[in-house]
Design a protein around this motif. Structure first.
Motif, PDB file in Angstrom:
ATOM      1  N   ALA A   3       0.836  -1.201   0.000  1.00 60.42           N
ATOM      2  CA  ALA A   3       0.000   0.000   0.000  1.00 60.42           C
ATOM      3  C   ALA A   3       0.872   1.253   0.000  1.00 60.42           C
ATOM      4  CB  ALA A   3      -0.925  -0.009   1.216  1.00 60.42           C
ATOM      5  N   PHE A   4       1.985   1.193   0.741  1.00 65.23           N
ATOM      6  CA  PHE A   4       2.886   2.346   0.794  1.00 65.23           C
ATOM      7  C   PHE A   4       3.542   2.597  -0.568  1.00 65.23           C
ATOM      8  CE2 PHE A   4       7.142   4.128   1.812  1.00 65.23           C
ATOM      9  CZ  PHE A   4       6.717   5.353   2.286  1.00 65.23           C
ATOM     10  N   ARG A   9       3.719   5.697  -5.755  1.00 62.91           N
ATOM     11  CA  ARG A   9       3.515   5.794  -7.203  1.00 62.91           C
ATOM     12  C   ARG A   9       2.427   6.814  -7.530  1.00 62.91           C
ATOM     13  NH1 ARG A   9       3.970   0.075  -6.996  1.00 62.91           N
ATOM     14  NH2 ARG A   9       1.702  -0.114  -7.212  1.00 62.91           N
ATOM     15  N   ILE A  10       1.348   6.806  -6.734  1.00 58.06           N
ATOM     16  CA  ILE A  10       0.271   7.780  -6.958  1.00 58.06           C
ATOM     17  C   ILE A  10       0.782   9.204  -6.756  1.00 58.06           C
ATOM     18  CG2 ILE A  10      -1.938   8.608  -6.064  1.00 58.06           C
ATOM     19  CD1 ILE A  10      -2.622   5.668  -5.387  1.00 58.06           C
ATOM     20  N   SER A  11       1.565   9.399  -5.717  1.00 58.32           N
ATOM     21  CA  SER A  11       2.098  10.735  -5.432  1.00 58.32           C
ATOM     22  C   SER A  11       3.033  11.196  -6.547  1.00 58.32           C
ATOM     23  CB  SER A  11       2.825  10.727  -4.087  1.00 58.32           C
ATOM     24  OG  SER A  11       1.940  10.429  -3.040  1.00 58.32           O
ATOM     25  N   ARG A  12       3.903  10.291  -7.027  1.00 59.54           N
ATOM     26  CA  ARG A  12       4.823  10.672  -8.105  1.00 59.54           C
ATOM     27  C   ARG A  12       4.050  11.044  -9.370  1.00 59.54           C
ATOM     28  NH1 ARG A  12       7.085   8.171 -12.370  1.00 59.54           N
ATOM     29  NH2 ARG A  12       6.094   6.198 -11.822  1.00 59.54           N
ATOM     30  N   ARG A  13       3.012  10.241  -9.696  1.00 59.25           N
ATOM     31  CA  ARG A  13       2.211  10.543 -10.880  1.00 59.25           C
ATOM     32  C   ARG A  13       1.477  11.867 -10.720  1.00 59.25           C
ATOM     33  NH1 ARG A  13      -3.038   7.116 -11.353  1.00 59.25           N
ATOM     34  NH2 ARG A  13      -3.495   8.643  -9.730  1.00 59.25           N
ATOM     35  N   THR A 312      -2.127   7.783   4.095  1.00 64.29           N
ATOM     36  CA  THR A 312      -0.838   7.357   3.545  1.00 64.29           C
ATOM     37  C   THR A 312      -0.561   8.029   2.208  1.00 64.29           C
ATOM     38  OG1 THR A 312      -1.076   5.229   4.655  1.00 64.29           O
ATOM     39  CG2 THR A 312       0.527   5.354   2.863  1.00 64.29           C
ATOM     40  N   ILE A 313      -1.606   8.170   1.375  1.00 64.22           N
ATOM     41  CA  ILE A 313      -1.416   8.787   0.057  1.00 64.22           C
ATOM     42  C   ILE A 313      -1.001  10.250   0.210  1.00 64.22           C
ATOM     43  CG2 ILE A 313      -2.625   9.523  -2.037  1.00 64.22           C
ATOM     44  CD1 ILE A 313      -4.289   6.947  -1.804  1.00 64.22           C
ATOM     45  N   VAL A 314      -1.677  10.976   1.102  1.00 68.10           N
ATOM     46  CA  VAL A 314      -1.351  12.396   1.270  1.00 68.10           C
ATOM     47  C   VAL A 314       0.022  12.560   1.928  1.00 68.10           C
ATOM     48  CG1 VAL A 314      -2.084  14.570   2.309  1.00 68.10           C
ATOM     49  CG2 VAL A 314      -3.791  12.998   1.379  1.00 68.10           C
ATOM     50  N   LEU A 315       0.316  11.704   2.917  1.00 67.63           N
ATOM     51  CA  LEU A 315       1.647  11.780   3.531  1.00 67.63           C
ATOM     52  C   LEU A 315       2.737  11.389   2.542  1.00 67.63           C
ATOM     53  CD1 LEU A 315       0.962  10.329   7.107  1.00 67.63           C
ATOM     54  CD2 LEU A 315       1.481  12.693   6.491  1.00 67.63           C
ATOM     55  N   ALA A 316       2.407  10.500   1.615  1.00 64.70           N
ATOM     56  CA  ALA A 316       3.377  10.163   0.570  1.00 64.70           C
ATOM     57  C   ALA A 316       3.698  11.380  -0.285  1.00 64.70           C
ATOM     58  CB  ALA A 316       2.844   9.025  -0.292  1.00 64.70           C
TER      59      ALA A 316
END
Length: 850
Positions: A3-4, A9-13, A312-316
């Motif tokens: 998940a991390f 990957r979502i954050s980089r995109r 996790t997505i936002v912290l990423a």
């Protein structure tokens, strides 16, 4: 972990898709990292150790032997610095190479150094001289030959690049004073540790007279074995200092950073404040990303993603953007630090060593950047985990929970504790004031959501643009409070430093203790005839075309030696003595000089001067309408006193002290008064260089002096503070305003659809910027006034390095009202103007889901 990794990957995109937002966040986080890294790298490269200076000091030699004025024992450190030297009634005889050879065997090479005045294109300048046969292999590395060759005969010199920048060329002849010589330039060579040094390189005694009396002279020596400590002590016993390559290479470990608690506390306070400001600035930018990605996150939640996954997505985002910004900022900071240091070392004559990057500190700063980014993403991450997927997918705007408004009780307690701590810190120094002010900052940050909510209740009484903006800001108070707190902290810092530094400048001006006003040039000479004085006047007039020179007077004894006049202390001074306790010097003057020094016509003072009375700018020196003047004829002659009738008069500036005395009083006392002084209201001149040119013209008995005030330094300092506040205030305001404009776009489109003009949209966005920056600036002003006034205690109560604790009269509080108006009123208005001008007014119609 899967998940991390998916979150990364979502954050980089997402970072690559929204390049503008990504750039904004990276600038907010990376800029402090870049600046701090550049400062650390530049400071490390500039701060050179004895080991770094080995080549420039010793060349290829094993040791450098330094002569001293006496043949008495000396004590030194391992790096060659002499710490103790026994005095003698007479200087020792010059050393010879044969005598040195009996103490330490090896090949000797003579060197000596001094300073001369060289005539350059813009007049005489102080120039360093180093004399050694730089063609000898023993000097390899002492200077780097850039062009031409080293000196090969007396009267030849190589010059440094700084002299080339001053107009000197190979083949030119340079005239020097003291000694009076002419030398020919044959090459260009650079000092490895001082590339900006103005220097001439010659053979021993090729320019300077023979030096063997401790005036930076001695020998380089090439020995069969390294020079050890017993060898050094043996030479110390006979009065010679030694710089040993072997000892310096073993003992010099360099600087290991702050070693005392005070330094560590200062570092900790700076880190906390920098991280706090970065978090407050970057927080709204992360919130922008959250608002833009609400639908994407809602889709993830609708498909089974938990609140923890959304966090996790936002912290990423914080980890990806913070990591990239920190690495890029560190890399650019290293390059910028080395480039700026290289340029400054050549232009400003800074010390310069090999490129030195303090990796531990740089990595620590980069880690702080990542921590700042993660901290700034925490609140948006919590908001993301709590958002309603149904409301988001239905297109409804997200607002903050109505009943929640930060931590007002905690904030109020911290503010009260901070104010109480400021009262305690008044008598403890600047660091204590900084620590107490940090408590106030944290308290106001905690209070800011409540302040936003409280001001939102006033929206109903405001005009339409302000009403819409204030209500929207209150509904999204987490976003608004972060930006407003960033503006508050920046404003508080600027106001605090502005008041403290301005008060310090005003206090310095009041302590200046000079009889002439600030920005005044005074030229004086003795032992010269009228023709020589006329040449001096012509020279100064040539240097200052169009500037009026006011004739003054100088006093000498019957033999033409200068006489110094000072006011006597009628009642002593307080303990410790303050500069303002000393009445000051006495000048001989007529009515014209009086008017010049007072910057106005004073009929009463002029009449007293014409009647043979002294005019005192120090009222406390006048007792029973009389002045006591001390007459000093030289160090070996007794001090005599004169009692002169006097009146007190107001000077042009608070820093002026002393008194003016008519020439008739001095002639009656057997002294000689001549026109050998003049004054000019002009400071844009190098007074040291002008003094040298005057002395070359008529001899040593002359000088030029500019009495410099603090006005220019004060203006530059406040301008720098205003610039820093401008960057921080506008940065935080525009980040929050951009987010607000994005959130309000449906409302603004509705406003336009029902007939609202384009200027109304601009006014709404401008009002949003004005509200955010205005509220932050007002709160920062209130806090900054308290902490700034507290800062004046340690800044203006320090006399001779000692702080006056319980003397209220010693504190100077000078509030720079124009500067405060620029920060508190000008910056919010500028933010509103820019935000309104760059607002998009195009109507975008959208279908809404009920």
């Amino acid at each position: 972990m899967s998940a991390f990794r998916a979150a990364l990957r979502i954050s980089r995109r997402d970072a690559l898709r929204f390049k503008g937002r990504t750039a904004l966040i990276m600038v907010m986080i990376g800029l402090p990292v870049l600046v701090i890294t550049a400062v650390l790298t530049g400071a490390a490269t500039t701060s050179i150790t004895s080991r770094d200076k080995l080549d420039s000091r010793l060349g290829a030699a094993d040791a450098r032997i330094v002569t001293t004025p006496f043949r008495t024992a000396v004590e030194q450190r391992a790096d060659g610095v002499i710490t103790t030297m026994r005095q003698s009634q007479r200087a020792g005889r010059p050393w010879t190479p044969a005598e040195i050879g009996t103490l330490l065997q090896g090949r000797l090479l003579r060197y000596q150094a001094s300073i001369v005045h060289a005539r350059l294109a813009d007049g005489y300048s102080r120039v360093d001289v180093f004399e050694a046969d730089l063609r000898d292999p023993l000097t390899r590395g002492m200077r780097r030959l850039v062009e031409g060759r080293f000196a090969a005969a007396p009267g030849e010199v190589a010059v440094s690049p700084a002299l080339i920048d001053s107009g000197v060329r190979i083949g030119d002849t340079i005239k020097t004073w003291r000694p009076d010589r002419s030398v020919r330039v044959v090459g260009v060579a650079e000092h490895p540790n001082r590339p900006g040094l103005r220097e001439m390189l010659a053979l021993p005694e090729g320019l300077l007279p023979h030096q063997n009396d401790g005036n930076d002279s001695g020998w380089l020596i090439d020995t069969a074995a390294p020079v050890q400590w017993p060898d050094v002590r043996r030479l110390n016993e006979v009065g010679l200092g030694v710089e040993s390559r072997a000892l310096i290479e073993r003992s010099d470990t360099g600087d290991s950073g702050p070693r005392d608690l005070h330094g560590l506390v200062e570092l900790g306070v700076a880190v906390v404040l920098i991280v706090t400001e970065t978090v407050l600035l970057a927080g709204p930018a992360f919130a922008v990303g959250l608002r833009r990605r609400r639908r994407e996150l809602a889709m993830i939640a609708a498909q089974g993603g938990s609140g923890r996954h959304l966090k996790t997505i936002v912290l990423a985002d914080g980890l990806v953007l913070g990591g990239a910004a920190a690495l890029l900022g560190a890399a650019l900071g290293i390059g910028a630090g080395l480039a700026v240091e290289w340029f400054a070392a050549r232009r400003l004559d800074w010390t310069h060593g090999p490129a030195d990057v303090p990796w531990a500190s740089v990595l620590g700063v980069a880690a702080l950047g990542v921590v700042s980014a993660l901290t700034a993403a925490i609140v948006p991450a919590i908001q993301a985990s709590r958002q309603s997927p149904v409301h988001v997918l239905a297109g409804r705007a997200a607002v903050d929970t109505p009943g929640r408004a930060g931590r007002p009780v905690l904030g109020a307690v911290l503010v009260l504790l901070g104010v109480a701590a400021l009262g305690f810190a008044l008598h403890r120094g600047m660091l204590s004031v900084a620590l107490a002010s940090t408590l106030v900052v944290f308290g106001l940050v905690a209070l800011m959501p409540w302040l936003v909510q409280a001001t939102g209740r006033l929206a109903g009484r405001l005009p339409l643009p302000l009403r819409l903006s204030v209500r929207d800001a209150s509904r999204h108070r987490v976003r608004t409070a972060s930006a407003t707190a960033a503006v508050m902290a920046a404003t508080m810092g600027a106001v605090t430093l502005g008041i403290g530094l301005n008060s310090d400048y005003v206090d310095q001006e009041a302590r200046r203790n000079s009889i002439v006003p600030a920005d005044t040039l005074m030229v004086r000479a003795w032992k010269t005839d009228d023709q020589g004085w006329a040449r001096v006047r012509a020279l100064v007039q040539q240097k200052l075309p169009g500037v009026s020179l006011v004739n003054g007077l100088a006093v000498t004894d019957a033999q033409g030696e200068p006489v110094y006049l000072n006011l006597a202390l009628p009642g002593g001074c307080t303990s410790p003595c303050d500069l303002r306790d000393f009445p000051g010097a006495v000048e001989v003057a007529d009515e014209e000089v009086l008017a010049f020094l007072q910057k106005r016509r004073d009929p009463q003072a002029a009449a007293a001067l014409a009647a043979g009375k002294a005019v005192a700018f120090s009222p406390g020196a006048v007792r029973d309408a009389m002045l006591t003047i001390q007459v000093e004829n030289g160090d070996d002659k007794p001090v005599t006193t004169l009692r002169v009738p006097a009146v007190a008069a107001a000077p042009a500036e608070a820093g002026q002290t002393g008194a003016l005395i008519p020439p008739s009083v001095l002639t009656q006392a057997g002294l000689k008064v001549q026109q050998r002084t003049f004054y000019a209201a002009y400071t844009d001149i190098d007074d040291q260089r002008l003094s040298t040119e005057i002395r070359v013209l008529i001899g040593d008995q002359a000088y030029a002096l500019v009495e410099r005030g603090t006005a220019e330094s004060r203006f530059v300092t406040l301008l720098i503070l205003l610039g820093a506040a401008l960057v921080l205030v506008l940065g935080g305001t525009f980040a929050a305003t951009g987010l607000a404009a994005a959130d309000m776009r449906p409302d603004l489109d509705t406003l336009s659809a029902v007939g609202g003009a384009a200027r109304v949209r601009r006014l709404v966005v401008a009002a949003q910027a004005a509200y955010i920056s205005g509220l932050g600036a007002l709160v920062g002003l209130a806090a900054g006034l308290v902490s700034g006034i507290a800062l004046t205690w340690p800044l203006t109560r320090t006399v001779y390095g000692r702080m006056e604790l319980f003397n209220p009269g010693a504190t100077t509080i000078a509030v720079p009202w124009l500067f405060l108006a620029g920060v508190v009123v000008g910056l919010p208005l500028l933010a509103a103007l820019v935000a309104g001008l760059f607002t998009r007014t195009r109507l975008v119609l959208a279908r809404r889901v009920a």
